[in-house]
Write a protein that holds these residues in place. Structure first.
Motif, PDB file in Angstrom:
ATOM      1  N   VAL A 109    -116.581  37.899  -4.255  1.00 36.68           N
ATOM      2  CA  VAL A 109    -116.467  36.955  -2.938  1.00 36.68           C
ATOM      3  C   VAL A 109    -116.057  37.959  -1.971  1.00 36.68           C
ATOM      4  O   VAL A 109    -115.383  39.055  -2.180  1.00 36.68           O
ATOM      5  N   ALA A 118    -118.350  32.524   1.512  1.00 34.84           N
ATOM      6  CA  ALA A 118    -118.827  33.342   0.581  1.00 34.84           C
ATOM      7  C   ALA A 118    -120.043  32.563  -0.217  1.00 34.84           C
ATOM      8  O   ALA A 118    -120.763  33.404  -0.404  1.00 34.84           O
ATOM      9  N   ALA A 154    -120.905  30.246  -5.793  1.00 37.08           N
ATOM     10  CA  ALA A 154    -119.722  30.208  -4.712  1.00 37.08           C
ATOM     11  C   ALA A 154    -119.582  29.109  -3.861  1.00 37.08           C
ATOM     12  O   ALA A 154    -118.999  29.050  -2.745  1.00 37.08           O
TER      13      ALA A 154
END
Length: 449
Positions: A389, A442, A238
């Motif tokens: 996320v 995230a 992420a």
């Protein structure tokens, strides 16, 4: 753990920002009493967001649990779907006034600060009451894991479906020998089907209900077809946006064509038109009780795999343990027992159109008799879900920010390629933003299973 403390003001702002306000109205369906039920030794306080038919199905399952377990008093409360529910759940967990058991959409769990506002499940206790990882599809079970711990116990999968009128399709020559819609595996085949169906449709009705101007539906459909193309959003850590604008453009052009070719009418009452004779509508499986109640001769299949591998948008309701500073003892064990019981007795839940997450239910004779549920149960094996996320999940920030961009393309106010670039820019912005629940991005949020 080095996370900033959650003040009351910050928590209110965060919980409100993660949801869409004012959706379905308050439904006071709770049946629990203030005092322990006669003969009960333990009470479980349970909050959920199920109204309408789902609410009554849930109450039926809770009543069955009460009858089988007189020593456990279940005090259930149903709160408004959407912002009020998530806000109150967050406030209760932060203030150590949380219920013993709750329900969330699976996609919202990562953003709900697991470890701070949610407690992990004791998988040994779940196994004691008959629920094990092996009873679920691996992808679904994995969605509930954060930092190696299970924070969400799946109850169901709810998916976007292609509903079809058998009477209209039969007239158009589009029903197979099995009485189901002919298979479609390409965009050319799909638009040929729409062309033939339109010829058999009563004047004044659209061919396909698409919810063309609805940001949530348009986002859900985008997720489905983008997944069919093998599209991704972010890398595993992420830290980078991997969104493919070429693939996104292909999806947006496909969705837009339904409107430009005259098969879908923006703003139409899609469900009502289907009941009145429109051959197709794309809706969530929660429409099954509505269409069955109207006594239609209809079927429902996962969204057609016209762009690549089969995939249809899916979300899940899941049981969670809102954080309690002194969680444990008989009450905590009873919460595990209640959740395990409902998950294992989801035949009643399936009547509302949801696919039970507990896979042994799918092989029962009773479930196999359910129609059209038995036609789309295979969606369990090809779920298209949002990225894992903090800003994703049912009607979450991701849908709020990206959904309108999809609508702008479908409605013609933006060209598909321009909309795809805007989507990538928004994903880049969101990836760098911090979760107001804990002040982490995230990449910092421990969202890797």
């Amino acid at each position: 753990m080095g996370r900033p403390d959650l003040s009351r003001r910050r928590l209110l702002a965060a919980a409100g920002g993660l949801t869409v306000a004012g959706s379905f109205g308050f439904a006071a369906l709770g049946t629990g009493a203030d005092a322990l039920a006669s003969g009960a030794d333990t009470r479980v306080r349970y909050w959920n967001l199920f109204s309408g038919g789902d609410g009554y199905n849930m109450i039926a399952m809770l009543d069955a649990f009460r009858a089988d377990h007189p020593g456990i008093d279940v005090k259930d409360s149903t709160l408004q779907w959407g912002s009020p529910f998530y806000t109150k759940l967050a406030m209760a967990a932060a203030g150590n006034r949380a219920p013993d058991l709750g329900v969330m959409h699976m996609g919202r769990v990562t953003g709900f600060s697991p470890g701070r506002l949610l407690d992990p499940w004791d998988v040994r206790l779940l196994a004691k009451y008959g629920v094990r990882e092996a009873d679920f599809t691996p992808a679904l079970w994995k969605r509930g894991i954060v930092d190696g711990k299970l924070y969400a116990l799946p109850l169901d999968i709810h998916v976007q479906l292609c509903f079809y009128r058998k009477d209209v399709l039969k007239k158009a020559g589009l029903l197979g020998a099995d009485g189901r819609m002919v298979p479609v595996t390409s965009t050319d085949e799909w638009f040929d089907v729409l062309k033939e169906a339109k010829k058999a449709t009563k004047k004044g009705l659209q061919t396909l209900g698409l919810h063309a101007n609805d940001q949530n539906f348009m986002w859900w459909f985008f997720v489905a077809f983008y997944t069919q193309l093998g599209g991704t959003y972010f890398n595993d850590a992420a830290t980078e946006v991997t969104f493919d604008t070429d693939k996104a453009t292909e999806v947006l052009e496909f969705l837009r064509r339904h409107v430009t070719d005259g098969y879908s009418t923006a703003g139409a009452a899609d469900g009502e038109q289907f009941i009145n004779g429109a051959p197709f509508t794309w809706e969530g499986n929660w429409s099954v009780p509505v269409f069955s109640g109207a006594e239609l001769d209809y079927g429902a299949t996962p969204l057609p795999p016209v762009l690549g591998e089969q995939a249809t948008h899916a979300e899940s309701h899941a049981f969670v343990l809102p954080h309690q500073s002194e969680r444990g003892g008989a009450t905590n064990e009873a919460a595990h027992q209640l959740a395990a019981y409902v998950v294992q007795h989801a035949q009643q839940w399936a009547a509302g159109g949801h696919i039970p997450a507990y896979t042994p239910t799918l092989s029962t004779a009773a479930y196999k008799k359910l129609s059209p549920q038995n036609e789309y149960a295979s969606a369990m094996d090809h779920q298209a879900t949002e990225p894992k996320v903090w800003f994703a999940g049912s009607t979450g920030i991701l849908a709020q920010r990206v959904g309108p961009i999809v609508v702008s393309s479908t409605m013609g106010s933006a060209k598909p390629e321009a909309a795809a670039r805007r989507m990538k820019g928004m994903l880049t912005e969101l990836l760098a933003s911090k979760n107001p629940m804990d002040g982490r991005t995230a990449a910092q949020g421990g969202a890797v299973a």
